[in-house]
Motif scaffolding. Structure first.
Motif, PDB file in Angstrom:
ATOM      1  N   ASN A 115       0.880  -0.927   0.405  1.00 19.91           N
ATOM      2  CA  ASN A 115       0.110   0.325  -0.107  1.00 19.91           C
ATOM      3  C   ASN A 115       1.204   1.219   0.050  1.00 19.91           C
ATOM      4  O   ASN A 115       1.471   1.580   0.982  1.00 19.91           O
ATOM      5  N   TRP A 116       1.522   1.531  -0.993  1.00 20.08           N
ATOM      6  CA  TRP A 116       2.409   2.740  -1.452  1.00 20.08           C
ATOM      7  C   TRP A 116       1.940   3.681  -2.483  1.00 20.08           C
ATOM      8  O   TRP A 116       0.609   3.228  -3.203  1.00 20.08           O
ATOM      9  N   GLN A 117       1.953   4.736  -1.179  1.00 13.70           N
ATOM     10  CA  GLN A 117       2.163   6.223  -2.396  1.00 13.70           C
ATOM     11  C   GLN A 117       3.285   6.460  -2.875  1.00 13.70           C
ATOM     12  O   GLN A 117       3.918   6.985  -1.578  1.00 13.70           O
ATOM     13  N   ARG A 118       3.523   7.475  -3.767  1.00 14.75           N
ATOM     14  CA  ARG A 118       4.554   8.173  -4.479  1.00 14.75           C
ATOM     15  C   ARG A 118       3.988   9.570  -4.404  1.00 14.75           C
ATOM     16  O   ARG A 118       2.764  10.259  -4.978  1.00 14.75           O
ATOM     17  N   VAL A 119       5.478  10.119  -4.003  1.00 13.87           N
ATOM     18  CA  VAL A 119       5.210  10.845  -3.810  1.00 13.87           C
ATOM     19  C   VAL A 119       6.254  12.329  -4.456  1.00 13.87           C
ATOM     20  O   VAL A 119       7.423  11.505  -4.802  1.00 13.87           O
ATOM     21  N   LEU A 128       0.396  15.766   1.751  1.00 13.91           N
ATOM     22  CA  LEU A 128      -0.247  14.188   2.039  1.00 13.91           C
ATOM     23  C   LEU A 128      -1.284  14.344   3.600  1.00 13.91           C
ATOM     24  O   LEU A 128      -1.989  13.896   3.628  1.00 13.91           O
ATOM     25  N   GLN A 132      -4.678  14.029   5.839  1.00 15.19           N
ATOM     26  CA  GLN A 132      -5.146  12.961   6.974  1.00 15.19           C
ATOM     27  C   GLN A 132      -5.305  12.230   8.175  1.00 15.19           C
ATOM     28  O   GLN A 132      -4.381  13.678   9.166  1.00 15.19           O
ATOM     29  N   ALA A 223       0.585   1.841   6.011  1.00 18.17           N
ATOM     30  CA  ALA A 223       0.703   3.086   4.696  1.00 18.17           C
ATOM     31  C   ALA A 223       2.410   3.080   4.842  1.00 18.17           C
ATOM     32  O   ALA A 223       2.929   3.563   5.674  1.00 18.17           O
ATOM     33  N   ILE A 225       4.210   6.322   2.229  1.00 12.44           N
ATOM     34  CA  ILE A 225       4.567   7.109   1.718  1.00 12.44           C
ATOM     35  C   ILE A 225       6.113   6.896   1.145  1.00 12.44           C
ATOM     36  O   ILE A 225       7.373   7.256   1.585  1.00 12.44           O
TER      37      ILE A 225
END
Ligand code: NAP
Length: 258
Positions: A115-119, A128, A132, A223, A225
């Protein structure tokens, strides 16, 4: 041949170790190499063979160093986020027409369970997080960029770095952990459970030395980031492995030099 290795990574240390071994066994005769470190950490892991420590003084300082030391070729094996020295190496070697190779490990790729979010930047991490609910964040991006998290008082940051952060603005709610990799999956899992981590923030450093945190995060459903790498200098020949770098060095040492 005189070779300069711009280091500060496991790959740079492996390359120096292979060249050191090779010259002892006479597999790589005639290659005199020096490793260069920035001097950022208090007790750096030292590579085998000759080492110099400290900045060169920008592009012109590096040009002067390469000229004075009669360096024939440069391997830029610095960290993928060390964009300043890589840009300087590209500019200085291009001025002198000195061959340059970049040794850069590939970045990490998310699997189906991740569960990755790339920035794109560290600042984008704060955008981000601001949106949250309050969370406990494991920050593994180093001690340099901590000020950007100072404006997020609702989150608790567990900061892990090799050396203590410099004085200056820091996130108000924080726990500091001083540690140096390589890390194990078991150790990272225990840390995330103990510290009740909800979110892991990491740079896309790639490689095996620090990948355990991503495996632990996957297994615990934490999670991630992921901060993308800065773009590398253009038009620099690049390889991903120490073996390929050694092949390039062999070709350079066999080729004609002015
Ligand atoms: P950077 O921002 O790209 O470089 C800033 C300045 O530090 C350079 O202009 C240069 O000073 C000096 N410098 C950097 N690497 C050097 C080297 N290998 N030898 C001599 N001088 C060097 O670098 P950074 O991100 O601070 O990283 C510093 C070192 O730590 C690098 O060697 C890198 O491989 C290692 N490292 C960085 C990270 C990271 O996340 N950035 C992580 C692990 C290891 P002058 O202009 O005076 O020459």
């Amino acid at each position: 041949m005189r070779l300069l290795i711009l280091g500060g990574t496991g790959e740079a240390r492996s390359l120096a170790a292979r060249l050191d071994e090779g010259s002892a066994r006479r597999d790589l005769p005639g290659i005199a190499f020096t490793s260069s470190l920035a001097g950022r950490v208090s007790r750096p892991a030292l590579p085998k063979g000759p080492v110099r420590i400290g900045g060169f003084g920008g592009i012109q300082g590096l040009v002067a160093y390469l000229r004075d030391s009669a360096t024939d070729a440069v391997v830029d094996a610095t960290h993928p986020f060390a964009a300043g020295i890589s840009a300087n190496a590209a500019a200085a070697t291009s001025q002198l027409e000195t061959p340059l190779l970049m040794l850069r490990r590939p970045g990490w790729l998310a699997g189906q369970q991740d569960n990755w979010q790339r920035v794109p930047t560290i600042t984008a991490v704060t955008d981000l997080l601001r949106d949250q609910p309050p969370s406990r964040v494991l920050l593994t991006t180093g001690r340099r960029d901590l000020a950007v998290f100072a404006g997020l008082p609702e989150h608790h940051f567990v900061i892990r770095s090799v050396d203590p952060p410099h004085a200056g603005s820091l996130p108000p709610r924080r726990t500091l952990i001083l540690a140096r990799g390589p890390y194990t999956v078991q150790g990272e899992t225990e840390l995330m459970i103990e510290q009740q981590i909800d979110v892991l923030v990491t740079k896309d450093s790639g490689g095996q030395l620090t990948v355990a945190k991503l495996i632990a995060a996957r297994e615990l459903g934490v999670a991630v980031i992921m901060v993308d790498r800065p773009p590398p200098p253009t038009d620099v020949q690049t390889v991903e492995t120490v073996e390929d770098a050694l092949r390039w060095i062999n070709v350079q040492s066999a080729g004609p030099r002015g």
